[in-house]
Motif scaffolding. Sequence first.
Motif, PDB file in Angstrom:
ATOM      1  N   PRO A 161      15.234 -65.392  12.455  1.00  0.00           N
ATOM      2  CA  PRO A 161      14.378 -65.880  11.366  1.00  0.00           C
ATOM      3  C   PRO A 161      14.155 -67.391  11.358  1.00  0.00           C
ATOM      4  O   PRO A 161      13.092 -67.858  10.992  1.00  0.00           O
ATOM      5  CB  PRO A 161      15.112 -65.436  10.099  1.00  0.00           C
ATOM      6  N   ASP A 162      15.142 -68.148  11.817  1.00  0.00           N
ATOM      7  CA  ASP A 162      14.995 -69.607  11.772  1.00  0.00           C
ATOM      8  C   ASP A 162      14.715 -70.208  13.151  1.00  0.00           C
ATOM      9  O   ASP A 162      14.864 -71.405  13.348  1.00  0.00           O
ATOM     10  CB  ASP A 162      16.239 -70.253  11.173  1.00  0.00           C
ATOM     11  N   THR A 196      11.536 -65.576  -4.990  1.00  0.00           N
ATOM     12  CA  THR A 196      11.009 -65.864  -3.658  1.00  0.00           C
ATOM     13  C   THR A 196      11.903 -66.917  -3.011  1.00  0.00           C
ATOM     14  O   THR A 196      12.599 -67.641  -3.722  1.00  0.00           O
ATOM     15  CB  THR A 196       9.533 -66.327  -3.734  1.00  0.00           C
ATOM     16  N   TRP A 233      10.244 -59.484   0.425  1.00  0.00           N
ATOM     17  CA  TRP A 233      11.273 -59.450   1.462  1.00  0.00           C
ATOM     18  C   TRP A 233      11.982 -58.102   1.377  1.00  0.00           C
ATOM     19  O   TRP A 233      12.590 -57.767   0.367  1.00  0.00           O
ATOM     20  CB  TRP A 233      12.257 -60.626   1.393  1.00  0.00           C
ATOM     21  N   SER A 282      12.494 -56.934   7.687  1.00  0.00           N
ATOM     22  CA  SER A 282      11.043 -57.103   7.556  1.00  0.00           C
ATOM     23  C   SER A 282      10.336 -57.092   8.901  1.00  0.00           C
ATOM     24  O   SER A 282       9.150 -56.802   8.974  1.00  0.00           O
ATOM     25  CB  SER A 282      10.725 -58.423   6.845  1.00  0.00           C
ATOM     26  N   LEU A 313       7.101 -69.953   3.652  1.00  0.00           N
ATOM     27  CA  LEU A 313       6.353 -68.814   3.125  1.00  0.00           C
ATOM     28  C   LEU A 313       6.645 -68.617   1.640  1.00  0.00           C
ATOM     29  O   LEU A 313       5.736 -68.351   0.849  1.00  0.00           O
ATOM     30  CB  LEU A 313       6.687 -67.544   3.919  1.00  0.00           C
ATOM     31  N   SER A 335      15.626 -70.421   5.571  1.00  0.00           N
ATOM     32  CA  SER A 335      14.711 -70.309   6.710  1.00  0.00           C
ATOM     33  C   SER A 335      13.310 -69.821   6.336  1.00  0.00           C
ATOM     34  O   SER A 335      12.368 -70.016   7.090  1.00  0.00           O
ATOM     35  CB  SER A 335      15.302 -69.380   7.768  1.00  0.00           C
ATOM     36  N   GLN A 336      13.152 -69.224   5.192  1.00  0.00           N
ATOM     37  CA  GLN A 336      11.852 -68.679   4.784  1.00  0.00           C
ATOM     38  C   GLN A 336      11.171 -69.524   3.707  1.00  0.00           C
ATOM     39  O   GLN A 336      10.239 -69.075   3.037  1.00  0.00           O
ATOM     40  CB  GLN A 336      12.032 -67.241   4.284  1.00  0.00           C
ATOM     41  N   THR A 337      11.628 -70.786   3.544  1.00  0.00           N
ATOM     42  CA  THR A 337      11.107 -71.675   2.510  1.00  0.00           C
ATOM     43  C   THR A 337       9.595 -71.850   2.568  1.00  0.00           C
ATOM     44  O   THR A 337       8.926 -71.816   1.533  1.00  0.00           O
ATOM     45  CB  THR A 337      11.781 -73.063   2.609  1.00  0.00           C
ATOM     46  N   ALA A 364      15.630 -65.386   0.610  1.00  0.00           N
ATOM     47  CA  ALA A 364      15.421 -64.241   1.501  1.00  0.00           C
ATOM     48  C   ALA A 364      16.731 -63.513   1.765  1.00  0.00           C
ATOM     49  O   ALA A 364      16.930 -62.905   2.804  1.00  0.00           O
ATOM     50  CB  ALA A 364      14.745 -64.659   2.808  1.00  0.00           C
ATOM     51  N   ILE A 379      10.409 -60.616  14.053  1.00  0.00           N
ATOM     52  CA  ILE A 379      11.519 -61.337  13.450  1.00  0.00           C
ATOM     53  C   ILE A 379      12.720 -60.405  13.331  1.00  0.00           C
ATOM     54  O   ILE A 379      12.570 -59.226  12.992  1.00  0.00           O
ATOM     55  CB  ILE A 379      11.099 -61.935  12.082  1.00  0.00           C
TER      56      ILE A 379
END
Length: 192
Positions: free
Chosen positions: A186-187, A19, A88, A159, A28, A24-26, A63, A155
């Motif tokens: 994403p960010d 995960t 993801w 995804s 979640l 940028s997806q830290t 991600a 996004i």
Amino acid sequence: SLRMAQLQAKGTYKIGHATPLTGSQTELGTVFKNAADLAAELVKEKGGVDGVPLQMLTEDHMADPKQGITAFTKLVNVDKVPVVIAAWSSVIVGLSPTAQDLKTMLINYGANTPTVRGAGQYTFSAFPLADVDVKALARFLYNEKSARKLGVIYISNESGRVPAGVMKDEFERLGGKVVAFEAHEPDAPDFG
């Protein structure tokens, strides 16, 4: 399998988890890690699986499919896990050939792109894919909520793009009008 028998003999079942813990997806990814750790702890508190405790081993995939392969390979070759759970869309699709090569089960718990279906004989999905659930959502909005106009913000990655496209296509097929169809990076700090 032999690997499962070896792990049970050591007194624990190991499960790999990939995960995003950085990038940028830290946020979640951290929620997913905490949930997986909590689930393993609850199983342990209940006496394990047939008396054998679970151990969740998490690696960061950021991600990113390339980082996903690195995380997956480490979990399998170094940590000796027989199964890896991950999410993801781009990561799951990117990992499927590695899961096939290493003959290790990959369980998707969050990727929604329909390309996950049939991605490999070692890739399994425990998450509804966009061509199923997003179509149902479009029908619900149109038929049950009488929505005739819809705005879609998504996004800008696989995804987001895939389900957004499915939503737009299905809603318009039903006779609705998509009045806005906007992507964000994403960010992106906000969508304004």
